[in-house]
Design a protein around this motif. Structure first.
Motif, short mmCIF file in Angstrom:
data_model
loop_
_atom_site.label_atom_id
_atom_site.label_comp_id
_atom_site.label_asym_id
_atom_site.label_seq_id
_atom_site.Cartn_x
_atom_site.Cartn_y
_atom_site.Cartn_z
N VAL A 11 4.93 7.91 -3.31
CA VAL A 11 3.70 7.78 -2.52
C VAL A 11 3.50 6.35 -2.04
O VAL A 11 2.44 6.02 -1.52
CB VAL A 11 2.47 8.24 -3.33
CG1 VAL A 11 2.57 9.72 -3.63
CG2 VAL A 11 2.31 7.43 -4.60
N ARG A 12 4.50 5.51 -2.23
CA ARG A 12 4.42 4.11 -1.79
C ARG A 12 5.17 3.93 -0.47
O ARG A 12 6.27 4.45 -0.30
CB ARG A 12 5.02 3.20 -2.88
CG ARG A 12 5.07 1.73 -2.50
CD ARG A 12 5.52 0.91 -3.71
NE ARG A 12 5.83 -0.46 -3.37
CZ ARG A 12 6.12 -1.41 -4.27
NH1 ARG A 12 6.14 -1.11 -5.55
NH2 ARG A 12 6.39 -2.64 -3.89
N GLU A 13 4.57 3.22 0.43
CA GLU A 13 5.21 2.94 1.71
C GLU A 13 6.40 2.02 1.47
O GLU A 13 6.27 0.96 0.84
CB GLU A 13 4.23 2.26 2.66
CG GLU A 13 4.70 2.19 4.09
CD GLU A 13 4.63 3.52 4.82
OE1 GLU A 13 5.37 3.68 5.81
OE2 GLU A 13 3.86 4.40 4.39
N PRO A 14 7.61 2.39 1.93
CA PRO A 14 8.77 1.53 1.70
C PRO A 14 8.66 0.23 2.49
O PRO A 14 7.92 0.15 3.47
CB PRO A 14 9.95 2.38 2.19
CG PRO A 14 9.34 3.28 3.22
CD PRO A 14 7.95 3.59 2.71
N ASP A 15 9.37 -0.79 2.04
CA ASP A 15 9.37 -2.06 2.76
C ASP A 15 9.80 -1.82 4.21
O ASP A 15 10.82 -1.17 4.47
CB ASP A 15 10.32 -3.04 2.09
CG ASP A 15 9.84 -3.43 0.70
OD1 ASP A 15 9.26 -4.51 0.57
OD2 ASP A 15 10.05 -2.63 -0.24
N TRP A 20 0.82 -1.21 0.00
CA TRP A 20 0.00 0.00 0.00
C TRP A 20 0.86 1.26 0.00
O TRP A 20 2.09 1.22 0.19
CB TRP A 20 -0.91 0.00 1.23
CG TRP A 20 -0.17 -0.26 2.50
CD1 TRP A 20 0.65 0.61 3.17
CD2 TRP A 20 -0.16 -1.46 3.27
NE1 TRP A 20 1.16 0.03 4.30
CE2 TRP A 20 0.68 -1.24 4.38
CE3 TRP A 20 -0.79 -2.71 3.12
CZ2 TRP A 20 0.91 -2.22 5.35
CZ3 TRP A 20 -0.54 -3.68 4.08
CH2 TRP A 20 0.29 -3.43 5.18
N GLY A 21 0.18 2.40 -0.16
CA GLY A 21 0.87 3.67 -0.22
C GLY A 21 0.96 4.37 1.13
O GLY A 21 0.57 3.82 2.16
N TRP A 40 13.90 9.67 1.56
CA TRP A 40 12.87 9.39 0.56
C TRP A 40 13.28 8.32 -0.45
O TRP A 40 12.43 7.71 -1.10
CB TRP A 40 12.51 10.65 -0.22
CG TRP A 40 13.67 11.35 -0.88
CD1 TRP A 40 14.41 12.37 -0.37
CD2 TRP A 40 14.22 11.05 -2.19
NE1 TRP A 40 15.40 12.75 -1.26
CE2 TRP A 40 15.30 11.95 -2.39
CE3 TRP A 40 13.92 10.14 -3.19
CZ2 TRP A 40 16.08 11.96 -3.55
CZ3 TRP A 40 14.68 10.13 -4.35
CH2 TRP A 40 15.75 11.04 -4.51
N LEU A 41 14.57 8.02 -0.59
CA LEU A 41 15.04 7.08 -1.61
C LEU A 41 14.74 5.64 -1.21
O LEU A 41 15.15 5.18 -0.15
CB LEU A 41 16.54 7.25 -1.83
CG LEU A 41 17.15 6.43 -2.98
CD1 LEU A 41 16.62 6.93 -4.32
CD2 LEU A 41 18.67 6.51 -2.94
N THR A 42 14.02 4.91 -2.07
CA THR A 42 13.64 3.53 -1.78
C THR A 42 14.44 2.56 -2.65
O THR A 42 15.07 2.94 -3.64
CB THR A 42 12.14 3.31 -2.04
OG1 THR A 42 11.90 3.43 -3.46
CG2 THR A 42 11.30 4.32 -1.29
N PRO A 78 -3.92 4.36 -2.69
CA PRO A 78 -4.05 3.01 -3.27
C PRO A 78 -2.97 2.83 -4.33
O PRO A 78 -3.22 2.80 -5.55
CB PRO A 78 -5.45 3.04 -3.88
CG PRO A 78 -5.69 4.47 -4.22
CD PRO A 78 -4.98 5.28 -3.16
N ASN A 79 -1.75 2.72 -3.85
CA ASN A 79 -0.57 2.69 -4.70
C ASN A 79 -0.66 1.61 -5.78
O ASN A 79 -0.21 1.80 -6.91
CB ASN A 79 0.66 2.45 -3.82
CG ASN A 79 1.93 2.36 -4.61
OD1 ASN A 79 2.47 3.36 -5.03
ND2 ASN A 79 2.42 1.14 -4.82
N GLN A 80 -1.25 0.48 -5.43
CA GLN A 80 -1.36 -0.63 -6.40
C GLN A 80 -2.17 -0.21 -7.62
O GLN A 80 -1.85 -0.62 -8.75
CB GLN A 80 -2.01 -1.85 -5.74
CG GLN A 80 -1.47 -2.20 -4.37
CD GLN A 80 -2.31 -1.56 -3.25
OE1 GLN A 80 -2.82 -0.44 -3.40
NE2 GLN A 80 -2.44 -2.26 -2.15
#
Length: 261
Positions: free
Chosen positions: A219-223, A149-150, A233-235, A171-173
């Motif tokens: 806008v996506r929640e990182p692992d 999710w985001g 912010w870098l994933t 709703p990142n997906q």
């Protein structure tokens, strides 16, 4: 705020076997890609026959599954893999990586092209427009599973996901479904509908996917076990997308130079 549909991840049962929607989405992606691939193979100037497309789908499926799983373990869960190497085989616990799957497919396509004596990038160009179908279907599977999710958001379409707390999130997906699935398919299908220099379609795929994925990661929640890698912010998804973007630019430049030669 949108209401999460809360669909049962299990589509149906076959005795003791549970068939999940996520697995069915993979089937949708492969079946759709196979059907469109056979259709493209019947067009004048196609690099392969419909019968060869049948074999190609088998190679691609192996590349996606093996590469996706290995990539997830190495890119996103390497410390756990070092502690428990058998984690690589525990596919029922979930975990697939697009970038790993892409590498797996590229290797599989190399083996396929060598077997048939075809130009490697001619094969990659042929299959690139078919890939977004599977990407989009996979993101719908992620949405049904209520995973990936985001970030928390107050946009009108924010959604409260089970297991993600009480706050609404992007709703990142669905963003990725629209960008990496619908839009990327439209771009590549239209672009490849006319003759293009070898490597051009592959380059455009890499550029567009890397750009879309890099932007959506904001806008996506990182692992949870990785968090942000730098700058707050870098994933990992963005880090893996940068070399893909660079490769796409190189391929496009080479293709355009070849086209003008």
């Amino acid at each position: 705020m949108l209401t999460y549909p809360d669909i049962d991840p299990v589509a149906f049962n076959l005795g003791p076997l549970k068939v999940h929607w996520y697995g069915l989405m993979y089937l949708v992606g492969f079946a759709s890609g196979w059907w469109l691939g056979r259709w493209r193979a019947q067009r004048p100037g196609a690099v392969m026959t419909p019968a060869q497309v049948d074999d190609l789908v088998f190679y691609v499926a192996l590349g996606v599954v093996l590469g996706g799983r290995i990539g997830y373990v190495l890119f996103y869960n390497f410390s756990a893999f070092l502690a428990e190497p058998l984690l690589l085989f525990k596919v029922w616990q979930g975990g697939m990586s697009f970038h790993g799957g892409l590498l797996g497919v590229l290797v599989a396509l190399g083996l396929f092209a060598r077997k048939l004596g075809l130009h490697y990038f001619a094969v990659v160009d042929f299959i690139a427009p078919l890939v977004p179908i599977g990407l989009g279907a996979g993101r719908i599977g992620n949405f049904i599973n209520g995973e990936l999710w985001g970030k928390v958001s107050d946009v009108p379409w924010a959604t409260v996901f089970p297991g993600a707390g009480p706050l609404p999130r992007h709703p990142n997906q669905l963003y990725e479904f629209l960008l990496e699935g619908v839009l990327l398919f439209a771009i590549l299908w239209l672009y490849s509908s006319r003759p293009r220099p070898v490597m051009a379609v592959s380059g455009l795929f890499a550029i567009c996917y890397a750009t879309f994925r890099f932007l959506v990661e904001f806008v996506r929640e990182p692992d949870a076990h990785l968090g942000y890698l730098a700058f707050g912010w870098l994933t990992m998804g963005q880090v893996l997308s940068l070399p893909l973007l660079l490769a796409g630019i190189v391929l496009m430049v080479l293709a355009l130079k070849r086209g003008r030669a």
